[in-house]
Design a protein around this motif. Structure first.
Motif, short mmCIF file in Angstrom:
data_model
loop_
_atom_site.label_atom_id
_atom_site.label_comp_id
_atom_site.label_asym_id
_atom_site.label_seq_id
_atom_site.Cartn_x
_atom_site.Cartn_y
_atom_site.Cartn_z
N PRO A 97 13.11 -21.67 -9.61
CA PRO A 97 12.78 -20.86 -8.43
C PRO A 97 12.78 -19.38 -8.80
O PRO A 97 13.35 -18.98 -9.81
CB PRO A 97 13.90 -21.19 -7.45
CG PRO A 97 15.05 -21.58 -8.31
CD PRO A 97 14.45 -22.26 -9.52
N GLU A 151 11.79 -15.19 -6.80
CA GLU A 151 11.63 -14.53 -5.50
C GLU A 151 10.35 -15.00 -4.81
O GLU A 151 10.33 -15.19 -3.59
CB GLU A 151 11.59 -13.01 -5.69
CG GLU A 151 12.91 -12.42 -6.18
CD GLU A 151 12.76 -10.96 -6.53
OE1 GLU A 151 12.87 -10.12 -5.61
OE2 GLU A 151 12.50 -10.67 -7.72
N MET A 198 22.90 -22.02 -6.77
CA MET A 198 21.61 -22.08 -6.08
C MET A 198 21.18 -20.67 -5.67
O MET A 198 21.98 -19.91 -5.12
CB MET A 198 21.71 -22.97 -4.85
CG MET A 198 20.39 -23.21 -4.15
SD MET A 198 20.54 -24.43 -2.80
CE MET A 198 21.47 -23.48 -1.60
N THR A 199 19.95 -20.31 -5.99
CA THR A 199 19.42 -19.00 -5.62
C THR A 199 18.88 -19.05 -4.21
O THR A 199 18.62 -20.11 -3.66
CB THR A 199 18.30 -18.60 -6.59
OG1 THR A 199 17.24 -19.55 -6.49
CG2 THR A 199 18.81 -18.56 -8.03
N PRO A 200 18.67 -17.87 -3.59
CA PRO A 200 18.08 -17.86 -2.25
C PRO A 200 16.71 -18.53 -2.25
O PRO A 200 15.99 -18.52 -3.26
CB PRO A 200 17.98 -16.36 -1.93
CG PRO A 200 18.99 -15.71 -2.81
CD PRO A 200 19.03 -16.53 -4.06
N ALA A 201 16.35 -19.10 -1.12
CA ALA A 201 15.06 -19.78 -1.02
C ALA A 201 13.93 -18.79 -1.28
O ALA A 201 13.93 -17.67 -0.75
CB ALA A 201 14.90 -20.39 0.37
N PRO A 202 12.98 -19.15 -2.13
CA PRO A 202 11.89 -18.23 -2.45
C PRO A 202 10.83 -18.21 -1.35
O PRO A 202 10.80 -19.06 -0.46
CB PRO A 202 11.31 -18.83 -3.73
CG PRO A 202 11.54 -20.30 -3.58
CD PRO A 202 12.86 -20.43 -2.85
N LEU A 215 12.20 -26.51 -4.76
CA LEU A 215 11.94 -25.07 -4.84
C LEU A 215 12.16 -24.40 -3.49
O LEU A 215 12.69 -23.28 -3.41
CB LEU A 215 10.52 -24.81 -5.33
CG LEU A 215 10.24 -25.07 -6.81
CD1 LEU A 215 8.75 -24.86 -7.11
CD2 LEU A 215 11.09 -24.18 -7.71
N SER A 216 11.75 -25.06 -2.42
CA SER A 216 11.91 -24.48 -1.09
C SER A 216 13.37 -24.30 -0.72
O SER A 216 13.69 -23.50 0.16
CB SER A 216 11.20 -25.35 -0.04
OG SER A 216 11.87 -26.59 0.12
N ARG A 217 14.27 -25.06 -1.39
CA ARG A 217 15.71 -24.92 -1.15
C ARG A 217 16.36 -23.95 -2.14
O ARG A 217 17.58 -23.77 -2.13
CB ARG A 217 16.39 -26.28 -1.27
CG ARG A 217 15.92 -27.30 -0.23
CD ARG A 217 16.81 -28.54 -0.25
NE ARG A 217 16.70 -29.26 -1.51
CZ ARG A 217 15.88 -30.29 -1.74
NH1 ARG A 217 15.06 -30.71 -0.76
NH2 ARG A 217 15.85 -30.89 -2.91
N GLY A 218 15.55 -23.35 -3.01
CA GLY A 218 16.09 -22.44 -4.01
C GLY A 218 16.66 -23.16 -5.22
O GLY A 218 17.41 -22.57 -5.99
N GLN A 219 16.27 -24.44 -5.40
CA GLN A 219 16.77 -25.23 -6.52
C GLN A 219 15.68 -25.38 -7.58
O GLN A 219 14.48 -25.31 -7.29
CB GLN A 219 17.20 -26.61 -6.04
CG GLN A 219 18.31 -26.59 -5.03
CD GLN A 219 18.57 -27.96 -4.42
OE1 GLN A 219 17.72 -28.86 -4.48
NE2 GLN A 219 19.74 -28.13 -3.82
#
Length: 697
Positions: A91, A93, A1-5, A65-69
């Motif tokens: 997602p 930046e 999972m990436t950081p939340a955008p 998307l808000s969770r970086g997923q």
């Protein structure tokens, strides 16, 4: 999972240009980071599917998307009118989502910023049908009704951080991006864009000339909706002037003329804790204290003037700070019917040096700078010809015809009414003295307001008449749409030079001027020897020494002049000068706030006295007794106290024009009510007599 955008929603009715704005904004942001783009039209389930589409978008796209997923969602097949293929939006930046309902109530908790795109109704339909052709036309009304139903229960525009008036001329994306940089939630995400504010290059040209300032302002900015003229209209005959008047002459060296046009132009209005910054067609709304916002855009040295440039203004913010900003500096919150602050950002300006008879043209390097510099040169040529009484040279701008600068040209004299009668003002003087006797204050700067309603009044003509009748070192003319400020202030509030030098020059003590030289000299002598006026002045000097000390280098606060007399066209004034050196590294906006409002307009001690004044005056002062001046890109500021100031509010077609004039004086234990009342009449005389008006009562 990436950081939340960071997620930015672009909402608006159909045809407002949301899709083009989103695509072009995403392209600009991709210069420095990864950006994902999602279009809601891909997920709406049919022409009746606005509400269901919003639900799908929030649940299957926005939430993950808000969770970086990654978001896996079902598209809509518009040709066959059923669900289409599954799709994935990754997602990044920054994620931009656009479409009707992109910032609906269910979505807003998951968003970092909301842009609302506006366009005229007639243009929206034309644009939408031009883009989607015959496919959309049969369903336009059906879809428009759903939009209206959504907005009837969810006022999305009122929740927008940025509003864009999309004229489809290509300016909206850059203007929107500039507005987004002011949002605190995007400060980290837009670091590259914010850093570009500091990578500015100043272009400058020096012209040996002495143009007629009013003609030059009218030529360059007569048609500008927002414009500022910091007009040092006081003139002295160099070394022939008395020594004390040369202090005023020093304050009268430079005039600055500017508007908010061009690539970098912006305007700001602040009211009751909300700052609205307009950049071209986009307006950003930021909640929070004004001085905190000012600290984010001013105080760092972003540009330097060339070595031979003598003025401390190197472009930046110009305008006024209203008295009601005292809510941020220890005073109470009193709402005003005028904005609590009005500023423009000038990316180009004209500076007149009245000592060297030179004109400086300043512009931040931008694609439109060369064209503006050429136009400004022509305007200077025409204004020089006008000052000499000749015709403009070939190739120059057309001559500008100025209105007659006298009261007769302004129409019937306005009939002013005061907030206070003579009796009620004297009762307030008595109450002020009671508060002083009780130990709640030492000095109370009591004010009142004169107001008039007129069918029409040209504020530009009124200002020209005022500056001719009552020239002053800190005269100014400000225009913010229907709000105009015409001031002939003699008093400096605060100067912070680019090198950190600080200066305050409070005025306390006033006498009228007389036509007879002997009588005039006697009035001046009376002021110079008045123990009461001297006591008033010294109390404010002590207050300002304390205000400056909050951010001054230890031991640097000095009083270089104490209770000197300066003479102006309609009054003699008692003036003192306090100097200090700003402690290196200090926040400059906070240093201004520490001194605001001017102690000469409150009394001492400041906070408790402001509370007394709120009870006595029973209404806002507005622009009056605030400050007018500039905040320069080299960290300098020079601000005058907003006194001798006419405020003109044009409320639109069919409405009357409101005029207001604040006047006041310092009340001490020794004040004589009749003398204090005569003093406010004296202070009002310069403005009222110019308009042909009398003091009410």
């Amino acid at each position: 999972m990436t950081p939340a955008p960071v997620i930015i929603a672009i909402d608006g009715r159909s045809g407002a240009g949301k899709t083009t704005l989103a695509i072009e904004l995403a392209a600009m942001l991709r210069n420095h980071r990864k950006v994902s783009l999602f279009h809601l039209e891909d997920i709406y389930p049919g022409w009746d599917g606005l509400s269901a589409g919003i639900d799908r978008y929030v649940g299957t796209v926005l939430a993950p998307l808000s969770r970086g997923q990654a978001a896996t969602w079902t598209s809509w097949d518009w040709e066959n009118h059923h669900d289409g293929d599954p799709r994935v939006t990754l997602p990044a930046e920054i994620v931009i989502v656009e479409g009707v309902g992109a910032a609906a109530a269910a979505a807003r908790p998951l968003l970092d910023a909301v842009i609302w795109a506006d366009s005229p109704d007639s243009e929206r339909r034309e644009r939408a049908l031009e883009r989607d052709g015959d496919t959309y036309e049969p369903f336009w009304d059906q879809w428009a009704n759903q939009e209206a139903e959504l907005l009837a229960v969810d006022d999305i525009p009122q929740h927008a951080n940025v509003r864009v008036l999309n004229r489809a001329d290509g300016t909206a994306p850059a203007d929107a991006l500039q507005a987004l940089t002011y949002l605190p939630a995007l400060t980290t995400a837009l670091v590259p864009e914010l850093s570009s504010r500091r990578g500015l290059r100043l272009l400058s040209e020096r012209i040996q000339a002495r143009p007629e300032p009013a003609a030059l302002f009218q030529a360059l900015y007569g048609a500008s909706g927002n414009a500022v003229w910091l007009d040092s209209s006081l003139r002295f005959a160099g070394s022939a002037a008395p020594a004390l008047e040369r202090h005023a002459a020093e304050r009268s060296r430079f005039s600055i003329l500017a508007d908010d046009g061009g690539t970098f132009g912006q305007s700001v209005l602040h009211s009751s804790g909300v700052t609205r910054i307009t950049a071209g067609c986009a307006t950003a709304t930021v909640s929070g204290p004004f001085f905190r916002w000012l600290e984010t855009v001013w105080g760092r040295k972003a540009v330097r003037g060339r070595e031979d440039y003598p003025c401390d203004f190197t472009l930046g913010w110009l305008g006024y700070l209203g008295y009601e900003l005292k809510r941020e500096t220890g005073g109470q919150d009193v709402p005003s019917d005028t904005p609590d602050a009005g500023l423009i950002f000038a990316g180009r300006a004209v500076v007149l040096d009245h000592t060297d008879n030179t004109v400086w043209l300043l512009a931040l390097d931008a694609p439109d700078a060369s064209a503006w510099l050429a136009r400004a040169r022509d305007a200077v040529t025409a204004a020089v010809a006008g000052a000499a009484g000749g015709a403009p040279q070939a190739g120059g701008s057309s001559a500008v015809v100025l209105p007659e600068a006298d009261g007769a040209a302004l129409g019937p004299a306005p009939a002013f009414a005061g907030w206070d009668t003579e009796a009620s003002y004297k009762r307030k003087i008595a109450e002020s003295q009671h508060q002083i006797a009780e130990g709640n204050s030492y000095e109370i700067c009591l004010t009142t307001t004169l107001e008039a309603e007129v069918p029409a009044l040209d504020p530009w003509a009124a200002y020209l008449a005022l500056r001719r009748r009552n020239p002053a070192p800190f005269a100014s003319y400000l225009r913010f749409g229907g709000l105009a400020v015409a001031s002939t202030s003699p008093e400096r509030f605060l100067r912070i030079a680019s090198d950190g030098g600080m200066r305050a020059e409070p005025i306390k003590g006033t006498r009228r001027r007389a036509a007879d030289p002997d009588t005039d000299a006697a009035l001046r002598h009376d002021l110079a020897t008045s123990l009461k006026d001297r006591a008033e002045n010294i109390m404010i000097v002590d207050l300002l020494r304390n205000d400056l000390s909050h951010f001054a280098a230890p031991g640097s606060v000095t009083v270089s002049r104490l209770c000197e007399i300066e003479s102006y066209a309609t009054v003699h004034q008692m003036v003192s000068t306090i100097d200090a050196v700003l402690l290196p590294g200090s926040p400059r906006a906070e240093a201004v706030a520490a001194c605001f409002p001017a102690g000469s307009m409150t009394g001492a001690p400041k906070i408790s006295t402001m509370a007394i004044l709120d009870r006595l005056e029973e209404g806002p002062r507005g622009v009056y007794s605030g400050a007018i001046g500039y905040f320069s890109l080299n960290g300098a500021t020079d601000l005058a106290v907003a006194i001798r100031t006419l405020v003109v509010q044009d409320r639109g077609p069919g409405e009357s024009v409101k005029l207001s004039l604040g006047v006041g004086g310092a009340i001490t234990a020794d004040s004589v009510p009749q003398e204090e009342y005569e003093e406010i009449r004296t202070k009002a005389y310069g403005v009222l007599s110019t308009l042909g008006s009398a003091f009410p009562g």
